[in-house]
Scaffold this motif. Structure first.
Motif, PDB file in Angstrom:
ATOM      1  N   GLN A 150       3.183  32.352  47.091  1.00  0.00           N
ATOM      2  CA  GLN A 150       4.133  33.242  46.267  1.00  0.00           C
ATOM      3  C   GLN A 150       4.835  32.859  44.988  1.00  0.00           C
ATOM      4  O   GLN A 150       5.208  33.642  44.124  1.00  0.00           O
ATOM      5  N   GLU A 181       2.164  32.750  42.176  1.00  0.00           N
ATOM      6  CA  GLU A 181       2.034  34.430  41.879  1.00  0.00           C
ATOM      7  C   GLU A 181       3.123  34.643  41.054  1.00  0.00           C
ATOM      8  O   GLU A 181       2.812  35.190  40.028  1.00  0.00           O
ATOM      9  N   GLU A 182       4.217  34.281  41.155  1.00  0.00           N
ATOM     10  CA  GLU A 182       5.513  34.543  40.426  1.00  0.00           C
ATOM     11  C   GLU A 182       5.168  33.982  39.015  1.00  0.00           C
ATOM     12  O   GLU A 182       5.584  34.681  38.052  1.00  0.00           O
TER      13      GLU A 182
END
Length: 330
Positions: free
Chosen positions: A255, A258-259
């Motif tokens: 995550q 991805e950020e």
């Protein structure tokens, strides 16, 4: 030394050109192979790989380069087929050094350029029975160890003995065949653990180089796409293993990666978080001694990479000198 009897070995043979397929089958039959599955459809080849466990794979590379190389990597990674260590040979009608290099980097045992004689094929196959190379596992490669002695001395990745069912069945050792099947399962666990470790280290090294460069006022040379893909593979592998805590940490790691791909996501805080989560996954999966050794290896690799970056900065090339990399600034 035991005699080699190819009649007991199963072969999966792929070539989209019918005449070439028949010629190769004839050569294998002359050597003594009898269990030969001949396929001219790449889709059917992949399905057969998934459903069976051949002792030898021989496949033509030309005209299907990208898909075939992906298939080789998937086999070695344990994502396609039942045996990541199957003896895998590619053939090619084209004498293209770059294509051969790509095939070798995908993890095949050998590449044979056509046309070849039956005697030549026998020599290459006999070598794979009697003197097959051990395997190594890194973050982006699983396959035969082709390093020189000097490279092995400098490196830290240790080779592992790859189960070789082609040798076992051609030497007609029933007891060894049962042992080989158990060995494959054990070796797969070893490869999986090493792969997870190397993926964690790949992320940690990349981030640590970037952080130190930023702290010294330099541009951070990072490939955020590669970081995202590495984190995704790590997450998927641990999810398939049902790795509990390590899997949850890997999901959080993915995550964050991805950020970082989005607007405003590339920050020093996120970089540090990627490193912390990577080491968290490693700690959850490895022993204390292994983690300590990995930390030392990470530090050594970071220093080597930064020394390589220094001349590039002095020349003013920066990230532009390495097209595969992406410059990212906070």
């Amino acid at each position: 030394m035991k005699n080699i009897d190819y009649r007991r070995a199963s072969v999966l043979l792929f070539d989209p050109v019918g005449v070439n397929l028949r010629n190769t089958r004839y050569a294998l039959h002359e050597l003594g192979f009898r269990e030969i599955s001949c396929l001219s459809s790449l889709a059917e080849f992949k399905r057969r790989l998934e459903d069976t466990s051949p002792d030898l794979i021989i496949a033509e590379l030309v005209n299907n380069e990208n898909e075939m190389l992906r298939a080789v990597k998937s086999v070695r990674a344990g994502e396609l087929g039942r045996n990541p260590f199957v003896v895998f040979v590619l053939t090619s009608w084209v004498r293209d050094g770059q294509m051969v290099k790509q095939a070798i980097n995908a993890g095949v045992d050998d590449v044979i350029i056509r046309p070849f004689s039956t005697t030549f094929a026998e020599e290459r196959i006999r070598t794979l029975v009697r003197a097959r190379k051990p395997f190594i596992v890194t973050s982006d490669y699983i396959g035969p160890d082709r390093r020189t002695d000097a490279q092995r001395e400098k490196g830290t990745t240790l080779p592992i003995d790859a189960p070789n069912t082609l040798q076992v069945v051609t030497e007609a050792d029933e007891g060894a065949l049962d042992e080989a099947n158990r060995w494959i399962a054990e070796a797969r666990r070893t490869v999986e653990a090493e792969r997870v470790k190397r993926l964690c280290m790949r992320l940690s090294v990349g981030v640590e180089v970037g952080v130190r460069e930023l702290k010294e006022g330099n541009d951070a040379v990072l490939d955020l796409g590669d970081m995202q893909r590495t984190a995704k593979e790590l997450r998927l592998r641990l999810a398939r293993q049902g790795a509990g805590e390590a899997s949850r940490i890997a999901f959080a790691l993915y995550q964050v990666c991805e950020e970082m791909m989005g607007d405003g996501g590339f920050t020093l805080a996120n970089l540090n978080l990627v490193k912390e989560l990577s080491m968290g996954v490693l700690a959850a999966q490895a022993s204390g001694d292994d983690v300590e050794a990995s930390v030392a290896e990470i530090e050594k690799t970071v220093e080597v990479l930064r020394r390589r970056l220094s001349p590039a900065r002095q020349l003013g090339s920066g990230a532009e000198g390495t097209p595969a990399l992406q410059r990212a600034a906070s």
